[in-house]
Write a protein that holds these residues in place. Structure first.
Motif, PDB file in Angstrom:
ATOM      1  N   ALA A   1     -22.846 -23.551 -24.830  1.00  0.00           N
ATOM      2  CA  ALA A   1     -21.457 -23.458 -25.124  1.00  0.00           C
ATOM      3  C   ALA A   1     -20.809 -24.555 -25.135  1.00  0.00           C
ATOM      4  O   ALA A   1     -19.950 -24.757 -26.010  1.00  0.00           O
ATOM      5  N   ASP A   2     -20.804 -25.673 -24.215  1.00  0.00           N
ATOM      6  CA  ASP A   2     -20.087 -27.062 -24.454  1.00  0.00           C
ATOM      7  C   ASP A   2     -20.779 -27.682 -25.524  1.00  0.00           C
ATOM      8  O   ASP A   2     -20.060 -28.315 -26.192  1.00  0.00           O
ATOM      9  N   LEU A   3     -22.149 -27.699 -25.782  1.00  0.00           N
ATOM     10  CA  LEU A   3     -22.649 -28.465 -27.059  1.00  0.00           C
ATOM     11  C   LEU A   3     -22.010 -27.986 -28.168  1.00  0.00           C
ATOM     12  O   LEU A   3     -21.688 -28.569 -29.018  1.00  0.00           O
ATOM     13  N   GLU A   4     -21.976 -26.366 -28.326  1.00  0.00           N
ATOM     14  CA  GLU A   4     -21.386 -25.810 -29.459  1.00  0.00           C
ATOM     15  C   GLU A   4     -20.051 -26.264 -29.805  1.00  0.00           C
ATOM     16  O   GLU A   4     -19.555 -26.572 -30.937  1.00  0.00           O
ATOM     17  N   LYS A   5     -18.991 -26.344 -28.758  1.00  0.00           N
ATOM     18  CA  LYS A   5     -17.724 -26.755 -29.008  1.00  0.00           C
ATOM     19  C   LYS A   5     -17.857 -28.271 -29.399  1.00  0.00           C
ATOM     20  O   LYS A   5     -17.182 -28.498 -30.260  1.00  0.00           O
ATOM     21  N   TRP A   6     -18.437 -29.074 -28.829  1.00  0.00           N
ATOM     22  CA  TRP A   6     -18.521 -30.555 -29.043  1.00  0.00           C
ATOM     23  C   TRP A   6     -19.016 -30.751 -30.575  1.00  0.00           C
ATOM     24  O   TRP A   6     -18.528 -31.488 -31.380  1.00  0.00           O
TER      25      TRP A   6
END
Length: 104
Positions: A21-26
């Motif tokens: 999810a953090d990778l997706e946001k970045w």
């Protein structure tokens, strides 16, 4: 104690392993930047081709991934994994393998 002038110390920056999810946001933020759109307009499940991403933007994103996550990715990444969510999931797997030292 002094260090000889020709002695070089290489420091490799530590990059935390991010959750998908953090990778997706970045990644959503980076895609939005390259497409000159607000990040809120990027749906992580919409194919990047639907947004009109071109090869220059795709390669730019690959370069940012390599720089930020210290991970070599092919320039075809945006075509092999056509959505932000697919790319983020793939990166999470690659980073998890690198973090554990496991080979696939």
């Amino acid at each position: 104690m002094s260090i000889a002038p020709d002695t070089r110390i290489a420091i490799r920056p530590q990059t935390p392993v991010l959750a998908p999810a953090d990778l997706e946001k970045w990644l959503t933020d980076r895609v939005a930047f390259h497409l000159h759109r607000p990040a809120r307009e990027i749906d992580p499940t919409t194919p990047l081709a639907d947004y009109g991403i071109d090869s220059v933007a795709a390669i730019g994103i690959c370069g940012e991934i390599e720089e930020r996550h210290l991970l070599a990715v092919p320039p075809t990444l945006a075509y092999d994994f056509p959505t932000v969510r697919a790319i983020a999931g793939h990166l999470a797997e690659l980073l998890a393998v690198g973090d554990t030292g496991a080979a696939s």
